[in-house]
Write an enzyme that holds these catalytic residues in place. Structure first.
Site: not given
Length: 303
Positions: A297, A299
């Protein structure tokens, strides 16, 4: 002359939409740059150090965060009353809230962080994985769409091969995640993960992907200027965790060699460019025992 021009481009007043130590750090830096600061605070924080440190302070509600530090209407009111030209979100709270950035854009107030488009694109795990694939970033084998129900999850798992990870699309912090090694575990885990995701994030969508055995959690810090220029910085290893929460961050990682580090950095930068990213961000990867790495992912905030 160049220095004078740069100084003229600085904001004269910013609002810090956060509390505690991170707010204090932002305010100290702003003061060194000659920028006035505005604090927002809840009833419980009226006498806190960060409130005293600011040049101005506005109460935005009672102690619960949902009624104060997450209260976009109250914070927008404080911005209007203070005349702040920009907002620094720190981390947590509204730092990755695309709706907040849209409100700021509409009001002509700068957000000290990434643009709304990049934040929205990377904030959804399903969408971010599709974008990562298109950008040439290595991703974990799995299903790219939304899983309809438990039986659909079993069908996907059988195609991927066990073990699999059921994971909340809008999640983070280890919530809405279950490992399944059999079809029955997929059925049981699907309901648990979906309910937890709905309760924690207001979004019950799940994705299914292969579970990486003995993984290392390694992340690459990037900084981008919004004009296509992206630099990647040395990695942090965050493999020592408790309940999927990082306990220790180690730099550099003893697991990586120079070639793997370079390829991870280049892919992290490519992902940032693909969404027109600006500001600081972190691209997280899982790395297996053979140093094969997979995008996890991104951030879109300070970390």
């Amino acid at each position: 002359m160049m220095l004078k021009q740069k100084q003229q481009q600085l904001f004269s007043k910013i609002l810090v939409a956060n509390r505690g130590e991170i707010a204090c750090r932002i305010m100290r830096t702003a003061r060194r740059l000659g920028i006035r600061t505005v604090a927002v605070y809840s009833d419980a924080d009226a006498d806190a150090q960060f409130v005293k440190q600011a040049d101005e302070a506005y109460n935005v509600g009672p102690a619960p965060s949902a009624q104060s530090y997450l209260n976009i209407d109250a914070i927008m009111k404080a911005i209007g009353e203070s005349g702040a030209q920009a907002v620094h979100p720190g981390y947590g709270f509204l730092s990755e809230n695309a709706a907040f950035v849209r409100r700021l854009d509409a009001a002509g107030v700068a957000f000290i962080g990434p643009r709304e488009r990049a934040m929205a694109a990377m904030g959804d795990k399903i969408q971010s994985k599709i974008i990562a694939k298109e950008a040439g970033v290595s991703t974990i084998p799995g299903f790219d769409g939304v899983v309809r129900d438990a039986e659909h999850a079993v069908e996907i798992a059988e195609g991927i091969g066990y073990p699999v990870m059921l994971k909340a699309s809008a999640g983070g912090g280890g919530k809405g995640m279950r490992v399944a090694r059999t079809a029955q575990e997929v059925r049981d885990g699907f309901k648990l993960a979906r309910d937890e995701a709905q309760s924690s994030f207001g979004d019950g969508r799940l994705l299914v992907e292969r579970f990486i055995e003995e993984p290392r959690h390694i992340e690459i810090q990037i900084i981008a200027d919004g004009h296509g220029n992206v630099v990647w910085l040395p990695e942090r290893e965050c493999s020592i965790q408790r309940r999927n929460q990082k306990v220790i961050e180690e730099a550099p990682s003893t697991h990586l060699d120079a070639d793997t580090r370079r390829r991870m950095g280049e892919q992290a930068a490519a992902l940032a460019r693909s969404v027109g990213y600006n500001s600081a961000g972190t691209v997280e990867f899982l790395v297996d025992k053979n140093r094969q790495f997979y995008f996890l992912e991104m951030n879109t905030r300070l970390q």
